[in-house]
Design an enzyme around this catalytic site. Sequence first.
Site, mmCIF file in Angstrom:
data_model
loop_
_atom_site.group_PDB
_atom_site.id
_atom_site.type_symbol
_atom_site.label_atom_id
_atom_site.label_comp_id
_atom_site.label_asym_id
_atom_site.label_seq_id
_atom_site.Cartn_x
_atom_site.Cartn_y
_atom_site.Cartn_z
ATOM 1 N N CYS A 187 0.800 -1.227 0.000
ATOM 2 C CA CYS A 187 0.000 0.000 0.000
ATOM 3 C C CYS A 187 0.832 1.277 0.000
ATOM 4 C CB CYS A 187 -0.947 -0.026 1.189
ATOM 5 S SG CYS A 187 -1.815 -1.588 1.272
ATOM 6 N N HIS B 299 -2.260 8.320 6.204
ATOM 7 C CA HIS B 299 -2.561 7.037 5.574
ATOM 8 C C HIS B 299 -3.968 6.625 6.022
ATOM 9 C CE1 HIS B 299 -1.795 3.323 3.559
ATOM 10 N NE2 HIS B 299 -1.850 2.592 4.652
ATOM 11 N N HIS C 262 -9.544 2.340 0.153
ATOM 12 C CA HIS C 262 -8.094 2.192 0.136
ATOM 13 C C HIS C 262 -7.693 1.561 -1.191
ATOM 14 C CE1 HIS C 262 -4.045 1.587 0.997
ATOM 15 N NE2 HIS C 262 -4.088 0.765 2.030
#
Lengths: 85, 400, 342
Positions: B161, B294, B329
């Site tokens: 990620c 994040h 996400h």
Amino acid sequence: MDALKQELKKNIIEQLNLEDFTVEDILDDDPLFGDGLGLDSIDALELIVLLDKDYGIKLTDPIEGKIVFKSIEVLANYITENRTK
Amino acid sequence: MFQNRVAITGMGIVSSIGNTVEENLKSLLKSKNGISPIINFKTRHLHDIKVGEILKTNAQLATFLKLPKDHNYSRTALLGCIAAKQAVAKAKIKDISLHRTGLISSTSVGGMDMTERHFKKFHENKNSSKFISSHYASDSTEKIADQLGITQYITTISTACSSAANAIMLGTRLIKTGQLDRVIVGGTDALSKFTINGFKTLLILSDTDCAPFDADRKGLNLGEAAAYLILESDAIVDEGNKEVLAYVEGYGNANDAFHQTASSDNGEGAYLAMRKALDVANIQPEQIDYINVHGTATPNNDLSEGIAMKRIFGERVPDFSSTKAFTGHALAAAGAIEGVFSILALQNQVMFPNLNFQTSIPELKIIPITKVINKPLKYVLSNSFGFGGNCSTLIFSKGK
Amino acid sequence: MKACFINGVASISAQATFNQSCFLEDVIVHNSKTINAIHPNYKDFINPITGRRMATGVKMGIAASKLALDSAQLACPDAIITGTGMGCIEDSEKFLNSIIENDEQYLTPTSFINSTHNTVAAQIALTLDCKGYNVSYVHGSVSFESALYDAQLLLHENEASNVLVGAVDELGNQFIQDIVISEENQSQAILTPFGEGAHFFTISSSRQDGSYCELKAIQIINIATPDSIQENLKEFLNQNRLLLSDVDVIVLGCNGDEFDCYYHNLQRLLFDTIPQIHYKHLCGEFFTASAFGFWVATNILKKQYIPNSVKLNNVEKSRYKNVLLYNQFKGRQHSFTLLTSC
């Protein structure tokens, strides 16, 4: 009950690749996590799947898992009380 | 040793909140999220999860790109090509071969969305076998390069990620050191059963709209997106008297070295990444005006990231928000779409809300921005963390 | 860019390369379509509790990285950079099969975690407690070269003094069969077997007594024709202030398919008077096979000797100073790597 414990030990060794362990190595009261078998949080997730697949028990909370997976003894009791298959 | 400042002169994005930069900005300013039940493919988990899905079919995307009928583009490649072409258009690049131009793309699953449909029957017919090569992580990058006409340096990064943040970082370093004059950087990831089920096994998917940095957060919503930035050297900017949207001012990469999928209790990796980025930018923590965190909304990430922020900023944590409640996400693309949002924040001197927040995390007692707020912004910090402890931070500054 | 010294090397391949004292003197001739690596005993490197969930690729990576660090007498690098074409494909296959066979039920996390392409670099970091820079490249046949280029850049920027660079690919079970079938449908298919391996190198800003060689330059090219690659190559040498005649050895990634014409042109037109080397017949073709070629080149420079098993011609030289590597895959993913003795 003893048969269930044996089955659990065998399946845990297989599912978690504990290739250096035998069923005899795991005592009913041994802690599965931490100092005992040395299992960790990813193992807990693996065990949650094992409960679902083999006994039809759905755990969704890893914290709940921590209590249930204390030892073979505790786990076997929990399965006996909650199994749906 | 370093003389080149690295300017961002173009950007492009497709996400669940819009198919262009302008549409994304509009959704952000209207607090309109893109989270919904999945419709593009069938999954057993339809009712257990919500996702940030781009509401266009592969056929629609392929038509938009004018691809031939027998193409073998995965959804990852389709999204990537659309976003990268927007970025090139925005930077008003007429002949891409005039300067030493590279492409650094990133993806986590590559063409898995097609692999999972054809696996086990690749050789039944040509319609399946053509997707063997689109499985490779390099495939979407090569297709983007082909669409843009980039023939020299291209590569693909995959650090889960944090991937796109590392692509932006590498592109910046290549320009700073004079290796290249222009680099197109970003990432693309399509939703797939593979990732949905993977995250499901980790028990970190939320069945509701995700609530980053909320005490009662239940997990994340997966998303799909692609975004690319055009990085150019001073020389190109000066020569073409080009508009600079923002600058890449700082970057840092560190590894948490704690656990395969979880973040450490003290947020060490995140702390080190932010620390390095501040050092590269040569600014003090108090100069950061806004943080695009994040903030995946998993119990573990947000706590660990919050602790790391407090270690850097003390009790005066800057205004911050997670935009993942808008987009979901988007994994390897996350760092790039949040790069675009950080640049939009600088361009428009505005901070975007952290949707669905109600109660602060008791251990942290920090409260994100919950509505659109205008404020002078000079430096914006963006965090991207991934499995395997890969932590990266970028710092963008206002353009000219 | 600043000087980069190769101070430690390690190879796990389909040859007995894990034994550092051997250099392809006695090779195994492989005739099958796919070949597995000769695996060391991983229990010597990884404790059983940590190792039980590790994919083959992770195990190969951890063992090879340990050896590469040991051979440079380094405990922990400043950065870890890896390349892989397919990642831990065995686990990806396993997870895909479970999704399909169990209709998205009863899935466990391990094979998913192992499927993330950065898992090798991440688990090496975890093993070494290395909190520094950590990146994984996944661009087919230039995955390793991308990692190498990043390492060179890090040293140049003074961001690191010692970088662990490596490449890992697993053969896997299913996907490779699909690749073999597609290959057989080509007019001129890959003739070498498909293989697997792990190759790690310690790259440092300072020279040591045991240094293998110096890494001078790397170039990655997305697209080239068999003709234009010659111009690319001359330009690459020119940028490094070398003439064609300065190249002492050329290491080529020939695999027997129709794209070998890229190599043949260089062999015939530019390098017919120097030793020409190939290696994929020994390690097999895989996305990071060029790292095996790199391992061969570092050894030639250190040992000043070319084993017979890699020779494409009979030319020998008394001294080997500049070794040039060139690799491509299916006419794309071209790379030049230049190594010099030190």
